[in-house]
Design an enzyme around this catalytic site. Structure first.
Site, PDB file in Angstrom:
ATOM      1  N   ASP A 107       8.277   8.739   3.766  1.00  0.00           N
ATOM      2  CA  ASP A 107       9.196   7.924   4.471  1.00  0.00           C
ATOM      3  C   ASP A 107       9.489   8.141   6.033  1.00  0.00           C
ATOM      4  OD1 ASP A 107       9.989   7.087   1.893  1.00  0.00           O
ATOM      5  OD2 ASP A 107      11.864   8.188   1.823  1.00  0.00           O
TER       6      ASP A 107
ATOM      7  N   ASP B 208      13.537  -2.310  -6.774  1.00  0.00           N
ATOM      8  CA  ASP B 208      14.177  -0.945  -7.406  1.00  0.00           C
ATOM      9  C   ASP B 208      15.220  -1.580  -8.419  1.00  0.00           C
ATOM     10  OD1 ASP B 208      13.245   0.383  -4.991  1.00  0.00           O
ATOM     11  OD2 ASP B 208      14.765  -0.248  -3.882  1.00  0.00           O
TER      12      ASP B 208
END
EC number: 4.3.2.10
Length: 268
Positions: A12, A131
Site C-alpha cells: 500500500d 471489494d
C-alpha cells in the site's frame, strides 16, 4: 490443479511511500516500495501489486516515478491500482512500466472503462478488483451463498474502500466484468480483510467457479494453511497477502515450500 499457483505480495503506497509498517532486517528504507519489491522478488514472488491508497492528481507523478524505478529493477509482473479512472490513466500507468492495472470503484462507476481499456491494451492488462461484503437480506437477482455456519447470504460489491454499498451482486459483477474484458479478478472480502482468520472461501470459490479468468484471493491470511485453503477450497489461481510478509511472519519462499509439500504446484 494443473496450473502453477501464484503468491503475490501487496504494497500500500501513499505519496510514493509504503504505508503499512514493514519489518524487514537490513532494509535501508522500509518505506521505499522498490527496495521492498526487490526483496520480494528475491524471495520468489510471482508478481507484486502496488496499491495507491491516497490516489490523487498530485500523487500521480510520484507514482509514475515509482513504477518506472520498479520496472527497471524488477523482473516480475507489476500490477498497479488506486485512482485509475480513465483510459488515459491506464495508458500512463502501463507506459511507465506496469504490466497490469487494477480497476475498482471506477469500474463500478463507469464500467465502459473496462471495455475501452481491454480493447486498447488487451484483457491481460485489466484486473477487476472487487471489494465485497456479506449481506443477509436475501432478495431476487442475487447469488445465494451457503456459509459454513449454515447461514445463507449474498455478497454485495462495496466501493470507496468499502465505505459505500452498491446493491450489486458480486458474482454477477465478476461475470459482467469478464464479459467487458477484464482478464483477472482480484477479490477482497471485507469480512476477512486484516483479521488473519483465512480467506473468505465461500465467495472465492463461488466466483472462481463462475468466471473463466484467474481469480486472486485477498484479505485474511494469517497462517500457511490459509494459503493452501485459498487454492484448494477457494479454487483461487493466486493468493495475495500484505502484512504477513511485511512483518516477516513468513516469507514467500516458506509459503511456497509449504504448498509444494502439500501437492500444490508452485514455482520454487
Amino acid at each position: 490443479m494443473g496450473l502453477t499457483r501464484r503468491i503475490i505480495p501487496c504494497l500500500d503506497l501513499k505519496a510514493g511511500r509504503v504505508v503499512k509498517g514493514v519489518n524487514f532486517e537490513g532494509l535501508r528504507d522500509a518505506g521505499d516500495p522498490v527496495e521492498l519489491a526487490s526483496r520480494y522478488n528475491e524471495q520468489g514472488a510471482d508478481e507484486v501489486v502496488f496499491l495507491d491508497i491516497a490516489a490523487s492528481k498530485d500523487n500521480r507523478d510520484t507514482m509514475i516515478d515509482v513504477i518506472g524505478r520498479a520496472a527497471d529493477e524488477l523482473f516480475l509482473p507489476l500490477t498497479v491500482g488506486g485512482g485509475i479512472r480513465t483510459v488515459k490513466d491506464i495508458q500512463d500507468i502501463l507506459r511507465a512500466g506496469a504490466d497490469k492495472v487494477s480497476l475498482n470503484t471506477s469500474a463500478v462507476k463507469t464500467p465502459d472503462v473496462i471495455n475501452e481499456g481491454s480493447h486498447l491494451f488487451g484483457n491481460q492488462c485489466i484486473v477487476l478488483a472487487e471489494d465485497v461484503r456479506r449481506n443477509y437480506e436475501m432478495r431476487d437477482g442475487v447469488t445465494p451463498i451457503h456459509l459454513a455456519d449454515g447461514r445463507v447470504c449474498w455478497y454485495e460489491v462495496v466501493i470507496y474502500g468499502g465505505s459505500q454499498r452498491t446493491g450489486i451482486d458480486a458474482v454477477s459483477w465478476a461475470q459482467e466484468g469478464v464479459k467487458r474484458g477484464a482478464g483477472e479478478i482480484l477479490l477482497t472480502s471485507m469480512e476477512t480483510d486484516g483479521v488473519k482468520t483465512g480467506f473468505d472461501l465461500e465467495i472465492t470459490a463461488a466466483i472462481s467457479e463462475n468466471v473463466d479468468v484467474p481469480v486472486i484471493a485477498s484479505g485474511g491470511v494469517g497462517t500457511l494453511e490459509h494459503f493452501y485453503d485459498g487454492f484448494v477450497k477457494g479454487k483461487a489461481d493466486a493468493c495475495l497477502a500484505a502484512s504477513v510478509f511485511h512483518y516477516g511472519e513468513m516469507t514467500i519462499r516458506s509459503v511456497k515450500e509449504y504448498l509444494a509439500s502439500r501437492g500444490v504446484l508452485v514455482r520454487l
